[in-house]
Design an enzyme around this catalytic site. Sequence first.
Site, PDB file in Angstrom:
ATOM      1  N   LYS A  40      38.389  31.685 -16.646  1.00 52.95           N
ATOM      2  CA  LYS A  40      37.289  32.109 -17.484  1.00 52.95           C
ATOM      3  C   LYS A  40      37.737  33.149 -18.504  1.00 52.95           C
ATOM      4  O   LYS A  40      37.010  33.494 -19.415  1.00 52.95           O
ATOM      5  CB  LYS A  40      36.197  32.738 -16.581  1.00 52.95           C
ATOM      6  CG  LYS A  40      35.592  31.790 -15.570  1.00 52.95           C
ATOM      7  CD  LYS A  40      34.698  32.571 -14.562  1.00 52.95           C
ATOM      8  CE  LYS A  40      35.294  32.401 -13.217  1.00 52.95           C
ATOM      9  NZ  LYS A  40      34.536  32.994 -12.114  1.00 52.95           N
ATOM     10  N   GLY A  41      38.946  33.659 -18.297  1.00 55.49           N
ATOM     11  CA  GLY A  41      39.399  34.822 -19.062  1.00 55.49           C
ATOM     12  C   GLY A  41      39.485  34.640 -20.562  1.00 55.49           C
ATOM     13  O   GLY A  41      39.422  35.616 -21.309  1.00 55.49           O
ATOM     14  N   GLU A  96      44.825  30.894 -23.890  1.00 54.70           N
ATOM     15  CA  GLU A  96      44.921  31.637 -22.627  1.00 54.70           C
ATOM     16  C   GLU A  96      44.727  33.122 -22.908  1.00 54.70           C
ATOM     17  O   GLU A  96      45.044  33.611 -23.999  1.00 54.70           O
ATOM     18  CB  GLU A  96      46.287  31.326 -21.987  1.00 54.70           C
ATOM     19  CG  GLU A  96      46.654  32.106 -20.761  1.00 54.70           C
ATOM     20  CD  GLU A  96      45.765  31.891 -19.544  1.00 54.70           C
ATOM     21  OE1 GLU A  96      44.532  32.007 -19.695  1.00 54.70           O
ATOM     22  OE2 GLU A  96      46.304  31.673 -18.447  1.00 54.70           O
ATOM     23  N   ASP A 100      51.682  36.583 -18.160  1.00 53.34           N
ATOM     24  CA  ASP A 100      52.237  37.642 -17.314  1.00 53.34           C
ATOM     25  C   ASP A 100      53.583  37.133 -16.771  1.00 53.34           C
ATOM     26  O   ASP A 100      54.592  37.232 -17.450  1.00 53.34           O
ATOM     27  CB  ASP A 100      51.188  37.933 -16.234  1.00 53.34           C
ATOM     28  CG  ASP A 100      51.527  39.098 -15.337  1.00 53.34           C
ATOM     29  OD1 ASP A 100      52.166  40.044 -15.806  1.00 53.34           O
ATOM     30  OD2 ASP A 100      51.149  39.075 -14.148  1.00 53.34           O
ATOM     31  N   LYS A 128      52.652  40.225 -21.455  1.00 51.61           N
ATOM     32  CA  LYS A 128      53.369  41.329 -20.802  1.00 51.61           C
ATOM     33  C   LYS A 128      54.802  40.874 -20.601  1.00 51.61           C
ATOM     34  O   LYS A 128      55.158  40.364 -19.545  1.00 51.61           O
ATOM     35  CB  LYS A 128      52.738  41.629 -19.432  1.00 51.61           C
ATOM     36  CG  LYS A 128      51.397  42.326 -19.504  1.00 51.61           C
ATOM     37  CD  LYS A 128      51.007  42.903 -18.153  1.00 51.61           C
ATOM     38  CE  LYS A 128      49.833  42.204 -17.578  1.00 51.61           C
ATOM     39  NZ  LYS A 128      49.328  42.791 -16.316  1.00 51.61           N
ATOM     40  N   PHE A 149      47.703  46.698 -15.762  1.00 50.00           N
ATOM     41  CA  PHE A 149      46.675  45.707 -15.473  1.00 50.00           C
ATOM     42  C   PHE A 149      45.509  45.973 -16.416  1.00 50.00           C
ATOM     43  O   PHE A 149      44.980  47.078 -16.469  1.00 50.00           O
ATOM     44  CB  PHE A 149      46.223  45.757 -14.013  1.00 50.00           C
ATOM     45  CG  PHE A 149      45.428  44.540 -13.650  1.00 50.00           C
ATOM     46  CD1 PHE A 149      46.071  43.359 -13.298  1.00 50.00           C
ATOM     47  CD2 PHE A 149      44.043  44.550 -13.695  1.00 50.00           C
ATOM     48  CE1 PHE A 149      45.346  42.207 -12.994  1.00 50.00           C
ATOM     49  CE2 PHE A 149      43.311  43.413 -13.391  1.00 50.00           C
ATOM     50  CZ  PHE A 149      43.964  42.240 -13.040  1.00 50.00           C
ATOM     51  N   VAL A 150      45.136  44.964 -17.189  1.00 50.49           N
ATOM     52  CA  VAL A 150      44.102  45.163 -18.202  1.00 50.49           C
ATOM     53  C   VAL A 150      42.865  44.312 -17.928  1.00 50.49           C
ATOM     54  O   VAL A 150      42.948  43.246 -17.302  1.00 50.49           O
ATOM     55  CB  VAL A 150      44.637  44.874 -19.628  1.00 50.49           C
ATOM     56  CG1 VAL A 150      45.618  45.944 -20.069  1.00 50.49           C
ATOM     57  CG2 VAL A 150      45.275  43.488 -19.713  1.00 50.49           C
ATOM     58  N   ASP A 156      39.362  39.981 -16.170  1.00 49.12           N
ATOM     59  CA  ASP A 156      38.617  40.591 -15.063  1.00 49.12           C
ATOM     60  C   ASP A 156      39.522  41.284 -14.052  1.00 49.12           C
ATOM     61  O   ASP A 156      40.729  41.038 -13.981  1.00 49.12           O
ATOM     62  CB  ASP A 156      37.840  39.511 -14.300  1.00 49.12           C
ATOM     63  CG  ASP A 156      38.751  38.661 -13.428  1.00 49.12           C
ATOM     64  OD1 ASP A 156      39.754  38.117 -13.957  1.00 49.12           O
ATOM     65  OD2 ASP A 156      38.496  38.550 -12.216  1.00 49.12           O
ATOM     66  N   ARG A 162      34.617  41.680 -17.298  1.00 49.19           N
ATOM     67  CA  ARG A 162      34.839  40.644 -18.332  1.00 49.19           C
ATOM     68  C   ARG A 162      34.010  40.912 -19.594  1.00 49.19           C
ATOM     69  O   ARG A 162      34.400  40.556 -20.700  1.00 49.19           O
ATOM     70  CB  ARG A 162      34.444  39.260 -17.804  1.00 49.19           C
ATOM     71  CG  ARG A 162      35.340  38.697 -16.733  1.00 49.19           C
ATOM     72  CD  ARG A 162      35.028  37.218 -16.544  1.00 49.19           C
ATOM     73  NE  ARG A 162      35.541  36.673 -15.297  1.00 49.19           N
ATOM     74  CZ  ARG A 162      36.782  36.247 -15.113  1.00 49.19           C
ATOM     75  NH1 ARG A 162      37.661  36.328 -16.093  1.00 49.19           N
ATOM     76  NH2 ARG A 162      37.163  35.758 -13.947  1.00 49.19           N
TER      77      ARG A 162
HETATM   78  P1  IMP Z   1      50.852  34.425 -14.841  1.00 49.15           P
HETATM   79  O1  IMP Z   1      50.796  33.077 -14.197  1.00 49.15           O
HETATM   80  O2  IMP Z   1      51.506  35.446 -13.954  1.00 49.15           O
HETATM   81  O3  IMP Z   1      51.433  34.426 -16.235  1.00 49.15           O
HETATM   82  O4  IMP Z   1      49.386  34.960 -14.899  1.00 49.15           O
HETATM   83  C1  IMP Z   1      48.509  34.565 -15.827  1.00 49.15           C
HETATM   84  C2  IMP Z   1      47.114  34.824 -15.319  1.00 49.15           C
HETATM   85  O5  IMP Z   1      47.034  35.990 -14.510  1.00 49.15           O
HETATM   86  C3  IMP Z   1      46.213  35.077 -16.485  1.00 49.15           C
HETATM   87  O6  IMP Z   1      45.598  33.896 -16.899  1.00 49.15           O
HETATM   88  C4  IMP Z   1      45.209  36.062 -15.930  1.00 49.15           C
HETATM   89  O7  IMP Z   1      44.128  35.357 -15.378  1.00 49.15           O
HETATM   90  C5  IMP Z   1      45.914  36.772 -14.829  1.00 49.15           C
HETATM   91  N1  IMP Z   1      46.380  38.106 -15.237  1.00 49.15           N
HETATM   92  C6  IMP Z   1      47.647  38.522 -15.448  1.00 49.15           C
HETATM   93  N2  IMP Z   1      47.718  39.797 -15.829  1.00 49.15           N
HETATM   94  C7  IMP Z   1      46.442  40.221 -15.863  1.00 49.15           C
HETATM   95  C8  IMP Z   1      45.844  41.482 -16.221  1.00 49.15           C
HETATM   96  O8  IMP Z   1      46.488  42.483 -16.573  1.00 49.15           O
HETATM   97  N3  IMP Z   1      44.494  41.526 -16.150  1.00 49.15           N
HETATM   98  C9  IMP Z   1      43.719  40.466 -15.768  1.00 49.15           C
HETATM   99  N4  IMP Z   1      44.244  39.273 -15.460  1.00 49.15           N
HETATM  100  C10 IMP Z   1      45.584  39.160 -15.498  1.00 49.15           C
HETATM  101 MG    MG Z   2      43.655  33.377 -16.563  1.00 52.98          MG
END
Ligand code: IMP
Ligand code: MG
Length: 172
Positions: A40-41, A96, A100, A128, A149-150, A156, A162
């Site tokens: 949903k982000g 997206e 991360d 990040k 963490f944002v 969220d 959100r």
């Molecule tokens: P990844 O698979 O580790 O790249 O994570 C991506 C997903 O993790 C994103 O779509 C977010 O939903 C969540 N995420 C990663 N970092 C944050 C953050 O700082 N705040 C909130 N959600 C995050």
């Molecule tokens: Mg996400």
Amino acid sequence: MPQVTPLLTADRLQHRVAELAAEIRRDAPDAELHFIAVLKGSVFFLADLVRALPGTCTMDFIAVSSYAGGTTSSGEVRMLKDVDRGLQGRDVIIVEDIVDTGLTLTYLQGILRAREPRSLRTACLLSKPSRRKVDVPVEYIGFSIEDHFVVGYGLDYDEHYRHLPYIAMLTS
Ligand code: IMP
Ligand code: MG
């Protein structure tokens, strides 16, 4: 509830999202772009991006889960909701909220590419870079941030925050 400290104002977000929209259109002047937003982000990002985009486009939504309520990735990605329409021959842009570790986008790009879109690119509001575990191509990045963490503007913490119109760091 943890405390939050503002990081990116609503004005900065709007300005940068408009720049991204212009850049995306510049790279595909005549395409009917098909945006696939990751629920949903990315909903606020998508809404502002498509409204700033010159020309026509279509939209669909996909949902995956890689987090179980915490602030670190489990590394496991699961599809919760697939897109409604096929992608064959379409010019697809994945939308997206944040990249991360890169695991979620790697998974998404894999399954969407298998559906034979004409082109597949990715737009991410935030990145990040210091947290990356896999090298994943992201053509459009709004802001690169430090390892905080944002929340806000769609992002969220355990489904909270959100609604904030800006991005903030969780400072607990
Ligand atoms: P990844 O698979 O580790 O790249 O994570 C991506 C997903 O993790 C994103 O779509 C977010 O939903 C969540 N995420 C990663 N970092 C944050 C953050 O700082 N705040 C909130 N959600 C995050
Ligand atoms: Mg996400």
